[in-house]
Design an enzyme around this catalytic site. Structure first.
Site, PDB file in Angstrom:
ATOM      1  N   THR A 273      -2.521 -13.255   2.387  1.00 55.78           N
ATOM      2  CA  THR A 273      -1.586 -12.865   3.711  1.00 55.78           C
ATOM      3  C   THR A 273      -2.512 -11.205   4.276  1.00 55.78           C
ATOM      4  OG1 THR A 273      -0.562 -14.377   3.767  1.00 55.78           O
ATOM      5  CG2 THR A 273       0.064 -13.198   5.083  1.00 55.78           C
TER       6      THR A 273
ATOM      7  N   SER B 198      -0.302  -3.740  -0.899  1.00 54.88           N
ATOM      8  CA  SER B 198      -1.708  -4.894  -0.050  1.00 54.88           C
ATOM      9  C   SER B 198      -0.959  -4.270   1.284  1.00 54.88           C
ATOM     10  CB  SER B 198      -1.378  -6.660  -0.553  1.00 54.88           C
ATOM     11  OG  SER B 198       1.266  -6.632  -0.147  1.00 54.88           O
ATOM     12  N   LYS B 199       0.749  -3.953   1.442  1.00 54.85           N
ATOM     13  CA  LYS B 199       0.845  -3.778   2.692  1.00 54.85           C
ATOM     14  C   LYS B 199       0.134  -1.988   2.692  1.00 54.85           C
ATOM     15  CE  LYS B 199       2.868  -4.386   5.482  1.00 54.85           C
ATOM     16  NZ  LYS B 199       3.202  -5.783   6.185  1.00 54.85           N
TER      17      LYS B 199
ATOM     18  N   TYR C  29       3.330  -6.082  -3.670  1.00 52.05           N
ATOM     19  CA  TYR C  29       3.776  -6.019  -2.308  1.00 52.05           C
ATOM     20  C   TYR C  29       3.342  -4.549  -1.363  1.00 52.05           C
ATOM     21  CZ  TYR C  29       6.665  -5.215   2.094  1.00 52.05           C
ATOM     22  OH  TYR C  29       6.753  -4.802   3.078  1.00 52.05           O
TER      23      TYR C  29
ATOM     24  N   PRO D 152      10.428  -5.224 -12.977  1.00 47.19           N
ATOM     25  CA  PRO D 152       9.374  -4.069 -13.956  1.00 47.19           C
ATOM     26  C   PRO D 152       8.563  -2.981 -12.271  1.00 47.19           C
ATOM     27  CG  PRO D 152       8.929  -6.532 -13.786  1.00 47.19           C
ATOM     28  CD  PRO D 152      10.344  -6.872 -12.536  1.00 47.19           C
TER      29      PRO D 152
ATOM     30  N   THR E  58       5.753  -0.782   5.925  1.00 46.58           N
ATOM     31  CA  THR E  58       6.793  -0.369   4.551  1.00 46.58           C
ATOM     32  C   THR E  58       6.556   1.429   4.599  1.00 46.58           C
ATOM     33  OG1 THR E  58       8.124  -0.812   3.221  1.00 46.58           O
ATOM     34  CG2 THR E  58       5.794  -1.515   3.057  1.00 46.58           C
ATOM     35  N   ASP E  59       8.212   1.502   4.049  1.00 46.04           N
ATOM     36  CA  ASP E  59       7.973   3.011   3.717  1.00 46.04           C
ATOM     37  C   ASP E  59       7.872   3.087   2.268  1.00 46.04           C
ATOM     38  OD1 ASP E  59      10.434   1.670   2.419  1.00 46.04           O
ATOM     39  OD2 ASP E  59      11.649   3.276   3.443  1.00 46.04           O
ATOM     40  N   GLU E  60       7.502   1.865   1.748  1.00 47.35           N
ATOM     41  CA  GLU E  60       6.992   1.386   0.504  1.00 47.35           C
ATOM     42  C   GLU E  60       5.940   2.098   0.079  1.00 47.35           C
ATOM     43  OE1 GLU E  60       8.809  -2.278  -1.531  1.00 47.35           O
ATOM     44  OE2 GLU E  60      10.411  -1.940  -0.379  1.00 47.35           O
TER      45      GLU E  60
ATOM     46  N   ILE F 205      -2.695 -16.694   9.168  1.00 46.94           N
ATOM     47  CA  ILE F 205      -3.094 -15.994  10.202  1.00 46.94           C
ATOM     48  C   ILE F 205      -4.628 -15.549   9.583  1.00 46.94           C
ATOM     49  CG2 ILE F 205      -1.346 -14.028  11.053  1.00 46.94           C
ATOM     50  CD1 ILE F 205      -1.242 -12.259   8.171  1.00 46.94           C
TER      51      ILE F 205
ATOM     52  N   ASP G 160       2.641 -18.427  13.144  1.00 47.56           N
ATOM     53  CA  ASP G 160       3.721 -18.492  12.865  1.00 47.56           C
ATOM     54  C   ASP G 160       3.333 -19.268  11.054  1.00 47.56           C
ATOM     55  OD1 ASP G 160       6.099 -16.558  11.337  1.00 47.56           O
ATOM     56  OD2 ASP G 160       5.583 -18.384  10.327  1.00 47.56           O
TER      57      ASP G 160
HETATM   58  P1  NAD Z   1       9.750 -12.060   6.490  1.00 46.28           P
HETATM   59  O1  NAD Z   1       9.709 -12.912   5.212  1.00 46.28           O
HETATM   60  O2  NAD Z   1      10.997 -12.444   6.848  1.00 46.28           O
HETATM   61  O3  NAD Z   1       8.711 -13.008   7.403  1.00 46.28           O
HETATM   62  C1  NAD Z   1       7.754 -13.179   7.090  1.00 46.28           C
HETATM   63  C2  NAD Z   1       6.909 -14.560   7.799  1.00 46.28           C
HETATM   64  O4  NAD Z   1       5.571 -13.955   8.520  1.00 46.28           O
HETATM   65  C3  NAD Z   1       7.108 -15.663   8.523  1.00 46.28           C
HETATM   66  O5  NAD Z   1       7.836 -16.131   9.537  1.00 46.28           O
HETATM   67  C4  NAD Z   1       6.386 -16.525   7.657  1.00 46.28           C
HETATM   68  O6  NAD Z   1       5.993 -18.319   8.035  1.00 46.28           O
HETATM   69  C5  NAD Z   1       5.624 -15.961   7.917  1.00 46.28           C
HETATM   70  N1  NAD Z   1       3.784 -15.611   7.510  1.00 46.28           N
HETATM   71  C6  NAD Z   1       3.661 -15.370   5.959  1.00 46.28           C
HETATM   72  N2  NAD Z   1       2.558 -16.185   6.029  1.00 46.28           N
HETATM   73  C7  NAD Z   1       1.637 -16.143   7.085  1.00 46.28           C
HETATM   74  C8  NAD Z   1       0.594 -16.288   7.469  1.00 46.28           C
HETATM   75  N3  NAD Z   1      -0.809 -16.736   6.787  1.00 46.28           N
HETATM   76  N4  NAD Z   1       0.116 -16.734   8.650  1.00 46.28           N
HETATM   77  C9  NAD Z   1       0.984 -16.998   9.240  1.00 46.28           C
HETATM   78  N5  NAD Z   1       2.198 -16.188   9.427  1.00 46.28           N
HETATM   79  C10 NAD Z   1       2.606 -16.132   7.989  1.00 46.28           C
HETATM   80  O7  NAD Z   1       9.109 -10.401   6.801  1.00 46.28           O
HETATM   81  P2  NAD Z   1      10.728  -9.610   7.109  1.00 46.28           P
HETATM   82  O8  NAD Z   1      10.991  -9.069   6.714  1.00 46.28           O
HETATM   83  O9  NAD Z   1      10.223 -10.035   8.942  1.00 46.28           O
HETATM   84  O10 NAD Z   1       9.189  -8.884   7.269  1.00 46.28           O
HETATM   85  C11 NAD Z   1       8.326  -8.755   8.896  1.00 46.28           C
HETATM   86  C12 NAD Z   1       6.800  -7.520   8.926  1.00 46.28           C
HETATM   87  O11 NAD Z   1       7.313  -6.324   8.434  1.00 46.28           O
HETATM   88  C13 NAD Z   1       6.373  -7.708   7.536  1.00 46.28           C
HETATM   89  O12 NAD Z   1       5.242  -7.165   7.680  1.00 46.28           O
HETATM   90  C14 NAD Z   1       6.875  -6.514   5.946  1.00 46.28           C
HETATM   91  O13 NAD Z   1       5.540  -6.524   5.691  1.00 46.28           O
HETATM   92  C15 NAD Z   1       7.461  -5.555   7.439  1.00 46.28           C
HETATM   93  N6  NAD Z   1       9.045  -5.334   6.730  1.00 46.28           N
HETATM   94  C16 NAD Z   1       9.347  -4.966   6.261  1.00 46.28           C
HETATM   95  C17 NAD Z   1      10.888  -4.718   5.553  1.00 46.28           C
HETATM   96  C18 NAD Z   1      12.026  -5.078   5.882  1.00 46.28           C
HETATM   97  O14 NAD Z   1      12.794  -4.529   5.194  1.00 46.28           O
HETATM   98  N7  NAD Z   1      12.677  -6.657   6.353  1.00 46.28           N
HETATM   99  C19 NAD Z   1      10.829  -3.287   6.133  1.00 46.28           C
HETATM  100  C20 NAD Z   1       9.642  -2.457   6.415  1.00 46.28           C
HETATM  101  C21 NAD Z   1       8.142  -3.224   6.526  1.00 46.28           C
HETATM  102  P1  TYD Z   2      15.336  -5.979  -1.487  1.00 49.85           P
HETATM  103  O1  TYD Z   2      16.202  -6.984  -0.331  1.00 49.85           O
HETATM  104  O2  TYD Z   2      14.624  -7.282  -2.582  1.00 49.85           O
HETATM  105  O3  TYD Z   2      14.501  -5.032  -0.902  1.00 49.85           O
HETATM  106  P2  TYD Z   2      12.659  -4.408  -1.929  1.00 49.85           P
HETATM  107  O4  TYD Z   2      12.591  -4.300  -3.195  1.00 49.85           O
HETATM  108  O5  TYD Z   2      11.906  -4.051  -0.714  1.00 49.85           O
HETATM  109  O6  TYD Z   2      14.259  -2.410  -1.675  1.00 49.85           O
HETATM  110  O7  TYD Z   2      15.870  -5.193  -2.818  1.00 49.85           O
HETATM  111  C1  TYD Z   2      16.529  -4.094  -2.029  1.00 49.85           C
HETATM  112  C2  TYD Z   2      17.188  -3.516  -3.878  1.00 49.85           C
HETATM  113  O8  TYD Z   2      18.013  -4.314  -4.650  1.00 49.85           O
HETATM  114  C3  TYD Z   2      15.837  -3.301  -4.792  1.00 49.85           C
HETATM  115  O9  TYD Z   2      16.533  -1.965  -5.664  1.00 49.85           O
HETATM  116  C4  TYD Z   2      16.112  -4.237  -5.177  1.00 49.85           C
HETATM  117  C5  TYD Z   2      18.440  -4.019  -5.660  1.00 49.85           C
HETATM  118  N1  TYD Z   2      17.919  -5.655  -5.681  1.00 49.85           N
HETATM  119  C6  TYD Z   2      19.077  -5.641  -6.722  1.00 49.85           C
HETATM  120  O10 TYD Z   2      19.839  -5.289  -7.532  1.00 49.85           O
HETATM  121  N2  TYD Z   2      19.767  -7.324  -6.854  1.00 49.85           N
HETATM  122  C7  TYD Z   2      18.749  -8.013  -6.888  1.00 49.85           C
HETATM  123  O11 TYD Z   2      19.347  -9.425  -6.584  1.00 49.85           O
HETATM  124  C8  TYD Z   2      18.012  -8.089  -5.463  1.00 49.85           C
HETATM  125  C9  TYD Z   2      17.189  -9.274  -4.816  1.00 49.85           C
HETATM  126  C10 TYD Z   2      17.837  -7.067  -4.945  1.00 49.85           C
END
Ligand code: NAD
Ligand code: TYD
Length: 357
Positions: A109, A166-167, A163, A295, A138-140, A69, A39
């Site tokens: 990244t 890129s995913k 985002y 946006p 992600t589902d996005e 990475i 990390d």
């Molecule tokens: P997060 O932002 O909490 O954690 C990301 C981690 O990656 C951090 O510890 C950061 O230091 C590390 N990192 C970032 N850039 C790096 C690099 N260049 N080299 C090494 N380490 C690096 O993210 P998360 O919410 O834990 O998400 C983890 C994964 O799951 C991601 O790939 C994200 O796209 C995917 N994901 C997350 C969600 C969600 O709801 N959180 C949903 C779908 C998919």
């Molecule tokens: P978020 O947690 O950023 O996840 P994602 O955009 O990846 O789904 O946001 C979840 C939902 O909440 C999204 O529709 C945007 C909305 N949102 C707000 O309305 N207010 C906020 O301050 C944030 C961070 C998100």
């Protein structure tokens, strides 16, 4: 198919899902191998998340390695040093709002970093079939839904934010390495995770902390955007199941079958927090502020997770009411954690970008 994976390289293990994943493997899945956590410790990575695991297992079955990475030599060194036979790739820039303000780090990244890991794995493993590269996505990547329908594994990709673009790109690279070079891969695409250790810029922890601190609760647009919420350890159980038993080359969607508009979710959360703090709901409701929409804000995400249920027997174990309550309790008990993660780069970033709010 049953795999025997022993030396795991977990990327992004200091982040939200990654630290919960490492905890899940050691504490719940009976994992007896070695975990190497690579990390870079960006603003989103926090070693406090794993301090107890470091104390109990550091240098024995758990190894933290700080690094990027995208740094090929560093990743190659770790493959050799730890005899890696599986990668669990979670490291990413993960916040949509940040990707809108500054896409470059996301391309570096999420695209270049994923490419680097794949290419190192391909060279290190040279045709082996007892190894695995698991990519967490992600589902996005599927875009945005209208009022009906679900994302399945065969839905066409239609990413709409930097985002998700890129995913999507990283997902394509992972599949390309499988098709072209025969690299053994599996992939999961999940919905919005929630639970402990989530960085307080994402909706749920941000709202919980702002409620407790009497700050405004910023709702984007009309608050009617829909997300499908999944408890983080249910997601991690799915990832581990796919890694052990999923078909090589396949993708599995993971969702909570738990759709909420943002405003309904917020109202639900207000009820829980008001009861815990002994405050009238109306007081917390008065903190809601409708702000300018994000946006390109995707309207609705909803996952069809019938494939992983049918083929691998996965199912969600945490009900939403229970998961939300656990999450609120965790943030209230860990105010120190929140203060620590917010005191560095994040605080500076928020100040710079959101001063007006
Ligand atoms: P997060 O932002 O909490 O954690 C990301 C981690 O990656 C951090 O510890 C950061 O230091 C590390 N990192 C970032 N850039 C790096 C690099 N260049 N080299 C090494 N380490 C690096 O993210 P998360 O919410 O834990 O998400 C983890 C994964 O799951 C991601 O790939 C994200 O796209 C995917 N994901 C997350 C969600 C969600 O709801 N959180 C949903 C779908 C998919
Ligand atoms: P978020 O947690 O950023 O996840 P994602 O955009 O990846 O789904 O946001 C979840 C939902 O909440 C999204 O529709 C945007 C909305 N949102 C707000 O309305 N207010 C906020 O301050 C944030 C961070 C998100």
């Amino acid at each position: 198919m049953k795999r025997k994976l022993t030396n795991l390289l977990v990327t992004g293990g200091a982040g939200f899902i990654g630290s919960n994943f490492i905890r899940y493997l050691f504490e719940h899945a009976g994992f007896s191998g070695r975990i190497v956590n690579l990390d870079a410790l960006t603003y989103a990575g926090n070693l406090e998340n794993l301090a107890d695991i470091e104390a109990a297992r550091g240098g024995k079955s758990y190894f933290f390695e700080r690094g990027d990475i995208c740094d090929r030599a560093r990743v190659e060194g770790l493959f050799a040093k730890h005899d890696i036979d599986a990668v669990v790739h979670l490291a990413a820039e993960s916040h949509v709002d940040r990707s809108i303000l500054g896409p470059e780090a996301f391309v570096k990244t999420n695209v270049m970093g994923t490419y680097t890991l794949l290419d190192v794995a391909r060279n290190a493993w040279k045709g082996r079939d007892d190894v695995l590269f698991h990519h967490v996505s992600t589902d996005e990547v599927y875009g945005s839904l209208g009022d009906t329908g679900y994302f399945s594994e065969t839905t066409s990709y239609d990413p709409r934010s930097p985002y998700s673009a890129s995913k999507a790109s990283s997902d394509h690279l992972v599949r390309a390495y499988n098709h072209t070079y025969g690299l053994p891969i599996t992939l999961t695409n999940c919905s919005n995770n929630y639970g402990p250790y989530q960085f307080p810029e994402k909706l749920l922890p941000l709202m919980i902390m702002n409620m407790a601190e009497g700050k405004s609760l910023p709702v984007y647009g009309d608050g009617k955007n829909i997300r499908d919420w999944l408890y983080v350890q249910d997601h991690n159980a799915a990832v581990w199941l796919v890694m052990n038993q999923g078909a090589t080359g396949e993708s599995y969607n993971v969702g909570g079958e738990n759709e909420w508009t943002n405003i309904d979710l917020l109202m639900n959360l207000i009820g829980i927090v008001a009861a815990k703090l002994g405050l009238p709901r109306a007081k917390i409701e008065s903190q809601i502020v409708y702000v300018t929409d994000r946006p390109g804000h995707d309207r609705r995400y909803a996952i069809d997770c019938s494939k992983i249920k049918r083929e691998l027997g996965w199912k969600r174990s945490v009900e939403f009411a229970q998961g939300l309550e656990k999450t609120v309790d965790w943030y209230f008990e860990r105010k120190e954690w929140v203060a620590h993660v917010k005191s560095g780069e994040y605080a500076k970033w928020i100040d710079k970008n959101y001063r007006a709010r």
